[in-house]
Design an enzyme around this catalytic site. Sequence first.
Site, short mmCIF file in Angstrom:
data_model
loop_
_atom_site.label_atom_id
_atom_site.label_comp_id
_atom_site.label_asym_id
_atom_site.label_seq_id
_atom_site.Cartn_x
_atom_site.Cartn_y
_atom_site.Cartn_z
N CYS A 84 -0.90 17.32 5.54
CA CYS A 84 -1.14 16.72 4.21
C CYS A 84 -2.66 16.59 4.07
O CYS A 84 -3.21 15.50 4.17
CB CYS A 84 -0.45 15.37 4.09
SG CYS A 84 1.30 15.36 4.56
N CYS A 115 -3.15 4.96 5.41
CA CYS A 115 -4.10 3.92 4.99
C CYS A 115 -3.32 2.75 4.39
O CYS A 115 -3.70 2.17 3.39
CB CYS A 115 -5.13 4.47 4.00
SG CYS A 115 -4.42 5.35 2.59
#
Length: 736
Positions: A142, A291
């Site tokens: 990704c 994140c």
Amino acid sequence: MNNERFIAYYKAQKVIPDDQWESFMDALRRPLPTTFRITGSREIAHALGVTIQNTYVPLLDNVVFEGEAIPPPTQIPWYPDGLAWQFNVSKKILRRSPEFKKFHSFLVHETEVGNISRQEAVSMLPPLFLDVQPHHKVIDMCAAPGSKTAQLLEALHANDTAISTSVPPGLLMANDSDSRRSHLLIHQSARLPSPAFMVTNLDASIYPVLRLPSSPNDNRRAVKKTPGQLLFDRILCDVPCSGDGTLRKNLGIWKRWQPMDGNGLHGLQTRILQRAMRMLASDGRIVYSTCSLNPVENEAVVAAALTSNPDFELVDVSEQLPQLIRRPGLTAWSPTVDRTVNTSFDSYNLYIQSFPEDKRSDAKLMETHWPPSNTETLHLERCMRIYPHLQDTGGFFVAVFERKPGYRACNNAQASKRTAEDADPSNDTPETKKLRIDTDTLMQEPEHECTATPSVDTIMMDSDAPSASEDKGRSAERPPGERSAVSRKQAALADPSFKEMPFTKQLNLTTSFPSSNVLVRNPAGDPVRSLYLTNSLVKSVIQANDYTRMRLMASGTKVITKQEAARGMDAQYRVLGEGLPVVLPYIKPEAIMYADLGVLKALLQNYYPLCASFGEPFRSEMEARAPGSHIVRFLAETSVDTTLSRDLVLPLWKSNVSISLMIDKKAKSALSLRLFGEDLTVAAREQSKKKRSAGSSASAEVLAPRESRDSENDGDAENDGNSDGDGEAQEQECTA
């Protein structure tokens, strides 16, 4: 900045000790420091670090702005070789402080040419824990927007010399499911050109099996040898997430955050990680990162993947990067089942039982959202949690996986078995869709490389991820229009007799130039304009797979392009500035010219300086050369106004009477700023002239109404009032 749901949810998860909660929340509400990284594989990485340390840090050391002392940039302590920096100043200071304004200009120019990468500090962590070596086959599943991909590419090019780029034996495949973001990857990769780089546009959770040509030494007893599966040595899964670790820079999350975002992404994240585990070589490594602070997106995904793949384990990396302050992964968490964080269940069974029997199939949460019963044996404490208040960063999560030692030896045999099962001999790709090497003419590769998404169908694959080469049967089911769209895409490998082409002599290339690895990307029938260089592994992957079904967006790096010639003259080819580091080892040493800093300064100050304008001996040598592409080496030296600490090699183009430095305007500006402390280029002078002209025009517009009013006859009071008001408004607007 506050969100009651956020506070209630994370207090319930006990992610932070109670005595640290306030400092954690205070850190989340502060602006994030600006962080950047010097690209480690570029020849000027060391020079840039020295420039920042010796020039800009002293310049910014005693800056006082509006009565407040502003700290200078500092190195991030845990990043290797001191190549990562951070500074914490507002945009107001950057715009108004002369010292920081100069430093900001330096950063902008170096970023534009790829010598510096703006990247959040915690985002730099996953590639470091992946430990990439030049021989590794790496995939970033990704990848967009590409900052971590750039780090991986730098690691792959760890053997680059000061002035030339190596051709690593490994590869880096950067993938993203969004076609627009895939093109962003291509743009980012142009800053660090690599023959070992590929970009694909696929759903990472169902990434197809890619093939490698069967080895001539393959002794498998089979009626028909099938290609081997491409297994990766390193896989990065920086998966899509809710992103609440980025609250410090994405302030909109404060308003919209709710826990169901993480719940909804859990399934996709788990599938991506599980797919990566099936694509990993026996002694490979996977890094999973988000994140997000949410355990449903972090530890719950890790636990689900380990439970379904018992041959894997978490790696204890607590001894790596010792100056990085981190916290261990959670071993207990409690997912909430509504947006308001008012309802939670201690187990999945209790959650399911809360539904009527005829509604249980509508449940949105899975059993893997909850901690498994074997949490202790999974060693989830080996995961890493990074919190904002620990080292003034964003929030982040990292987990490192490898196969258990007992499973590594047998995995290669299992992979071979899976490959044989996946490869159905009846599904041989039609001849019209196979890549081939034409020994007579240069062939073309798909033109969708950098301009548009390929005009092929969306790839349909089940969870078993069939081979990218499987297509027989499906092509018969497609409507004729779609079938022809695919068949029009033809292969594009360069001619193996490339070494006999005329431009090898023009460019003074040696016979060791890897001509068999040159590709072209122009449509069928069009003349060849640009040549791209790959390494042998990238070429093998392209040959062994149907590139339309693997949605190949880019491969290799552009090294040579055709220069238009005058009528009646043969076409000329030239080495591109971005391709020169790759081609330089194959250019005959006697073909390289030498020059000093005075020549370089003149080339930066003028677009087309005359050969006769240069001093000796450069003038005579240049005049003796034929028109066309030339390479010049500027030797390290110290002059009156600058120091060149290392040799610099750049491409030139010579016409009949003048020469030109063949690098783009941004690169020229960055080079001028780095060497001479100011932008000496023509583009900079033209831009400055435009600004002065715009300022003069603005002043004239302010004065014109005044002169007009002075010459007008007195009117009635209403008109006078309107005129004065308009004039004041205009003056304020122009002087603001």
